[in-house]
Design a protein around this motif. Structure first.
Motif, mmCIF file in Angstrom:
data_model
loop_
_atom_site.group_PDB
_atom_site.id
_atom_site.type_symbol
_atom_site.label_atom_id
_atom_site.label_comp_id
_atom_site.label_asym_id
_atom_site.label_seq_id
_atom_site.Cartn_x
_atom_site.Cartn_y
_atom_site.Cartn_z
ATOM 1 N N VAL A 228 0.841 -1.193 0.000
ATOM 2 C CA VAL A 228 0.000 0.000 0.000
ATOM 3 C C VAL A 228 0.882 1.251 0.000
ATOM 4 O O VAL A 228 1.871 1.321 0.743
ATOM 5 C CB VAL A 228 -0.910 -0.006 1.254
ATOM 6 C CG1 VAL A 228 -1.641 1.295 1.424
ATOM 7 C CG2 VAL A 228 -1.894 -1.158 1.162
ATOM 8 N N GLU B 102 -1.003 7.155 1.177
ATOM 9 C CA GLU B 102 -2.448 6.969 1.158
ATOM 10 C C GLU B 102 -3.011 6.502 2.498
ATOM 11 O O GLU B 102 -4.210 6.293 2.631
ATOM 12 C CB GLU B 102 -2.835 5.964 0.076
ATOM 13 C CG GLU B 102 -2.639 6.488 -1.330
ATOM 14 C CD GLU B 102 -3.592 7.643 -1.641
ATOM 15 O OE1 GLU B 102 -4.770 7.569 -1.266
ATOM 16 O OE2 GLU B 102 -3.141 8.616 -2.250
ATOM 17 N N HIS C 65 -9.652 -0.297 3.612
ATOM 18 C CA HIS C 65 -9.698 0.589 2.457
ATOM 19 C C HIS C 65 -11.019 1.334 2.429
ATOM 20 O O HIS C 65 -12.071 0.769 2.722
ATOM 21 C CB HIS C 65 -9.541 -0.224 1.171
ATOM 22 C CG HIS C 65 -9.492 0.611 -0.052
ATOM 23 N ND1 HIS C 65 -10.427 0.499 -1.046
ATOM 24 C CD2 HIS C 65 -8.633 1.583 -0.437
ATOM 25 C CE1 HIS C 65 -10.131 1.363 -2.007
ATOM 26 N NE2 HIS C 65 -9.057 2.034 -1.652
ATOM 27 N N ASN D 41 -6.734 7.092 1.897
ATOM 28 C CA ASN D 41 -7.695 6.067 1.499
ATOM 29 C C ASN D 41 -7.595 4.766 2.281
ATOM 30 O O ASN D 41 -8.294 3.810 1.957
ATOM 31 C CB ASN D 41 -7.563 5.794 0.007
ATOM 32 C CG ASN D 41 -8.033 6.980 -0.802
ATOM 33 O OD1 ASN D 41 -9.010 7.621 -0.452
ATOM 34 N ND2 ASN D 41 -7.325 7.281 -1.866
ATOM 35 N N TYR D 42 -6.734 4.715 3.277
ATOM 36 C CA TYR D 42 -6.598 3.514 4.096
ATOM 37 C C TYR D 42 -6.630 3.902 5.566
ATOM 38 O O TYR D 42 -5.792 4.680 6.024
ATOM 39 C CB TYR D 42 -5.285 2.785 3.789
ATOM 40 C CG TYR D 42 -5.224 2.252 2.387
ATOM 41 C CD1 TYR D 42 -5.702 0.984 2.083
ATOM 42 C CD2 TYR D 42 -4.697 3.024 1.356
ATOM 43 C CE1 TYR D 42 -5.659 0.494 0.792
ATOM 44 C CE2 TYR D 42 -4.651 2.539 0.065
ATOM 45 C CZ TYR D 42 -5.123 1.277 -0.211
ATOM 46 O OH TYR D 42 -5.080 0.801 -1.491
ATOM 47 N N VAL E 62 -5.176 -5.680 4.056
ATOM 48 C CA VAL E 62 -6.186 -4.671 3.740
ATOM 49 C C VAL E 62 -7.570 -5.304 3.660
ATOM 50 O O VAL E 62 -7.774 -6.265 2.923
ATOM 51 C CB VAL E 62 -5.863 -3.958 2.413
ATOM 52 C CG1 VAL E 62 -6.904 -2.883 2.121
ATOM 53 C CG2 VAL E 62 -4.459 -3.361 2.437
ATOM 54 N N HIS F 242 -11.288 -4.921 2.418
ATOM 55 C CA HIS F 242 -12.107 -4.216 1.425
ATOM 56 C C HIS F 242 -13.559 -4.569 1.744
ATOM 57 O O HIS F 242 -14.156 -5.440 1.122
ATOM 58 C CB HIS F 242 -11.727 -4.648 0.011
ATOM 59 C CG HIS F 242 -10.338 -4.266 -0.368
ATOM 60 N ND1 HIS F 242 -10.018 -3.009 -0.829
ATOM 61 C CD2 HIS F 242 -9.182 -4.968 -0.318
ATOM 62 C CE1 HIS F 242 -8.718 -2.961 -1.078
ATOM 63 N NE2 HIS F 242 -8.192 -4.137 -0.763
ATOM 64 N N CYS G 161 -14.307 -2.291 -3.777
ATOM 65 C CA CYS G 161 -13.372 -3.038 -4.633
ATOM 66 C C CYS G 161 -13.819 -4.473 -4.880
ATOM 67 O O CYS G 161 -12.993 -5.370 -5.038
ATOM 68 C CB CYS G 161 -11.971 -3.043 -4.029
ATOM 69 S SG CYS G 161 -11.295 -1.420 -3.692
#
Length: 141
Positions: free
Chosen positions: A44, A48, A87, A95-96, A120, A122, A126
């Protein structure tokens, strides 16, 4: 086709030292469990990750010392355990969202590391599933 895994599987493969705290956050903040198949191991972009997690407490001597040790590890080409992220699209913060790994994130940021190894989630983005407190390893797809 995307292959999703569970947090429990990632933890079995590469243990997270604050696993219980991560689980508590998943339940409280995301209405999810360790069995929801919404996780990926990813690289990542450090830029972000949630900017609200940048350490700015100069009186946190223990935290500052931990970041210094981690910076030395990164500078010497060593690896650090993955950070745990969710995320989401929050352009004002990154964004994280960081669930675990504040010191690792800060060390990587200060060292100018471009990408950081992360687990991560999601959840609902996504192509990942929606939160499901009733998820089990076999039904969370």
């Amino acid at each position: 086709m995307t292959t999703w895994t569970t947090l429990a599987h990632l933890h079995d493969f590469e243990p997270c030292k604050d696993y219980e705290a991560v689980l508590d956050a998943l339940v409280a903040m995301y209405n999810s469990t360790e069995a929801l198949r919404c996780w990926k191991s990813e690289a990542v972009p450090v830029g972000e990750i949630d900017r609200f997690q940048i350490m700015d407490d100069l009186d946190d001597h223990d935290g500052t010392h931990r970041v210094k040790r981690l910076r030395a590890t990164l500078r010497e080409g060593g690896s650090v355990p993955p950070v745990v992220l969710v995320h989401g699209l929050t352009p004002d913060r990154g964004n994280y969202f960081l669930l675990d790994g504040c010191h690792r994130f800060n060390a990587a940021r200060k060292e100018g590391v471009a990408n950081l190894h992360a687990w991560v989630a999601h959840i609902g983005c996504c192509g990942g599933p929606s939160p499901d407190m009733n998820a089990t390893s076999s039904s969370a797809m």
